[in-house]
Design an enzyme around this catalytic site. Structure first.
Site, PDB file in Angstrom:
ATOM      1  N   ASP A 111       0.809  -1.141   0.087  1.00 21.15           N
ATOM      2  CA  ASP A 111       0.041   0.078   0.003  1.00 21.15           C
ATOM      3  C   ASP A 111       0.931   1.187  -0.061  1.00 21.15           C
ATOM      4  O   ASP A 111       2.132   1.173   0.162  1.00 21.15           O
ATOM      5  CB  ASP A 111      -0.787  -0.068   1.285  1.00 21.15           C
ATOM      6  CG  ASP A 111      -2.159   0.658   1.277  1.00 21.15           C
ATOM      7  OD1 ASP A 111      -2.162   1.442   0.031  1.00 21.15           O
ATOM      8  OD2 ASP A 111      -3.088   0.838   1.854  1.00 21.15           O
ATOM      9  N   TYR A 233       6.500 -10.368   6.496  1.00 22.78           N
ATOM     10  CA  TYR A 233       6.354  -9.014   6.379  1.00 22.78           C
ATOM     11  C   TYR A 233       7.136  -8.568   7.815  1.00 22.78           C
ATOM     12  O   TYR A 233       6.967  -9.573   8.885  1.00 22.78           O
ATOM     13  CB  TYR A 233       4.696  -8.650   6.739  1.00 22.78           C
ATOM     14  CG  TYR A 233       4.346  -8.657   5.444  1.00 22.78           C
ATOM     15  CD1 TYR A 233       4.350  -7.281   4.720  1.00 22.78           C
ATOM     16  CD2 TYR A 233       3.667  -9.460   4.677  1.00 22.78           C
ATOM     17  CE1 TYR A 233       3.713  -7.131   3.262  1.00 22.78           C
ATOM     18  CE2 TYR A 233       3.250  -9.616   3.429  1.00 22.78           C
ATOM     19  CZ  TYR A 233       3.088  -8.272   2.808  1.00 22.78           C
ATOM     20  OH  TYR A 233       2.556  -8.329   1.586  1.00 22.78           O
TER      21      TYR A 233
END
Length: 511
Positions: A111, A233
């Site tokens: 994002d 992540y």
């Protein structure tokens, strides 16, 4: 110029003729046309060159970009757009073909503001040798690829529960689970004849906020997205005023296969009905084990992730770390299927309640989130760097490390400056009293009506005088309700066009 100031035109011409000994030679009439022809570059014919399929591994600082995915008329440049322009500039891909024309596949979307240290894309590029022309299978693969810049703009959901603003640019962010991934074949045998220096050529064009780390030849059916087995992540945060033990307890509940509908943002355009994902590892760790009081990181590795899933998880972990929520709230948010309720996570702990609708809460800031690594089958990739000339002190002229080291030094100096600014301010102002984690030794009790700074990550906080527990908050629409509302509203036309396109594709496949 002063001596020629008062000269006549004829005197100036005579002086120029004197300085030019070849002025009296006849000039070919076609010389002017030859110069114009030289100025016009001959169109580059990509079809005259063989092509090969490769994978690129790269890093980028997401704070400078409007996300990973290519966008039409973006407010901020996108990582994909900048990288594609660099590939066009180096004549590795044809701009006219767009992303589809080179079979572009990315491992994962990030994002706006989110970074990556090990992002991977696969594509077909022009090659010098040891390759072959691209045949029909490239365009077939491209049909599963990402949208081309030349395509018509996609509609963005305008429903309140859909993807608005910057979020609407994410497209099909939700990643396929690993059990649907493609098997990976080993990369083709490569000769030394093709000496294309992908790392150096691209880094020479790219801005310093995007660095190509390595490249690999790959099999024709390799897909950076669908061949990926897991994604790792990292979310960095300060442990100050947080209960790390409680956060670790909550994070441990994520491991395994769970329904994450309460820990993601629903994209009605995708019409997802399954929100089950498998988390392989979840832990809270110090960034530097030698400094247990320094920065910490959430390490989260899973087969696939839903839209904004990591930032939702981190937001709940922050609330647990402050003591405003207990670790078992994570089990409650994962307990979304009444037909298969979760048992207590610890012995003696009550069974978590069933939560079929996501409570309203603010997700964590994107700045500290990094796509750290993408995992593939062993032998599917053969990462390599350019063969550069070694200079003094062992440094290669084509290595990106020198520039990255300089950027790191500037960041460290910037952090030191901010720390000294803070010390200068503390000579005149008192630090706010810590109230978190609630009830911890040495922490002041929270006075009634006192303003709280609820951590959101990346130095961002939400100021509030009161706090409502997560499970007592207003519930958002369920995924089924979001999907139905979209189908009855503006999404109806889009879904109808998609169904027609699928029917046409099936008819063409039958032919």
């Amino acid at each position: 110029m002063e001596p020629y100031k008062n000269w006549s035109r004829e005197e100036l011409i005579a002086r120029l003729q004197q300085l030019d000994p070849h002025h009296d030679r006849p000039r070919p009439a076609h010389a002017h046309h030859q110069q114009q022809s030289l100025r016009k570059s001959k169109p580059f014919d990509f079809n005259a060159y063989p092509k090969r399929k490769i994978a690129l591994k790269f890093t980028y600082n997401g704070i400078h970009y409007g996300g990973m995915e290519f966008q039409r008329d973006p407010v901020l440049p996108t990582v994909e757009g900048v990288l594609f322009d660099a590939l066009v500039h180096t004549k590795l891909v044809d701009r006219d073909g767009g992303l589809e024309g080179c079979g572009w596949q990315r491992c994962g979307r990030t994002d706006k503001g989110v970074s990556a240290a090990g992002q991977v894309v696969s594509l077909w590029v022009r090659s010098g040798s040891n390759a072959k022309p691209v045949v029909a299978e490239v365009s077939q693969e491209a049909s599963n690829s990402e949208p081309s810049p030349s395509h018509e703009p996609q509609e963005v959901a305008e429903e309140g529960t859909g993807l608005e603003g910057d979020f609407g640019l994410m497209g099909d962010f939700d990643e396929p689970p690993t059990n649907a991934s493609l098997p990976s074949n080993p990369p083709p045998q490569d000769s030394d004849e093709d000496s294309t220096n992908y790392v150096y050529k691209l880094n020479h064009i790219l801005p310093p906020t995007i660095r190509i780390l390595a490249w690999s030849p790959v099999a024709d059916d390799f897909s950076a997205r669908h061949s990926c087995r897991w994604r790792h992540y990292k979310y960095f945060f300060s442990p100050q005023d947080l209960d790390l033990g409680a956060m670790s307890d909550a994070a441990a509940r994520l491991v395994g296969e769970h329904d994450f509908r309460n820990l993601c943002k629903i994209d009605p355009g995708k019409q997802l009905t399954t929100f089950t994902r498998r988390i392989l590892h979840a832990s809270i760790d110090p960034v530097d084990p030698a400094r247990p009081d320094g920065l910490h990181v959430l390490n989260l590795r899973g087969n696939a992730f839903l839209y904004n899933m990591v930032r939702h998880i981190m937001a709940v972990l922050f609330l647990v770390g402050t003591g405003l929520e207990r670790p078992w709230v994570m089990s409650a948010l994962l307990n979304a299927d009444p037909a298969n309720p979760l048992p207590p996570f610890h012995a003696g702990e009550p069974a978590p309640p069933v939560v079929t609708g996501k409570p309203e809460y603010i997700i964590a800031d994107p700045l500290p989130l990094v796509l750290w690594e993408c995992g593939y089958d062993e032998g599917a990739l053969d990462w390599r760097v350019d063969r550069g000339k070694v200079v003094l002190a062992g440094e290669t002229a084509k290595s990106p490390l020198r520039g990255m080291m300089c950027a790191h030094e500037r960041a460290v100096i910037g952090a030191a400056l901010e720390e000294h600014f803070l010390k200068a301010a503390e000579a005149h102002h008192e630090r706010p009293r810590p109230y978190f984690p609630l009830g911890a030794p040495g922490v002041d009790p929270l006075p009634s009506g006192a303003m709280m700074s609820l951590p959101l990550g990346g130095g961002m906080v939400k100021r509030a005088a009161t706090y409502t527990p997560l499970l007592e908050r207003k519930r958002m629409l369920t995924p089924e309700e979001v999907n139905e509302r979209y189908c009855l509203g503006r999404g109806a036309k889009k879904l109808e066009r998609r169904a027609v396109a699928d029917t046409v594709a099936d008819d063409n496949a039958d032919e």
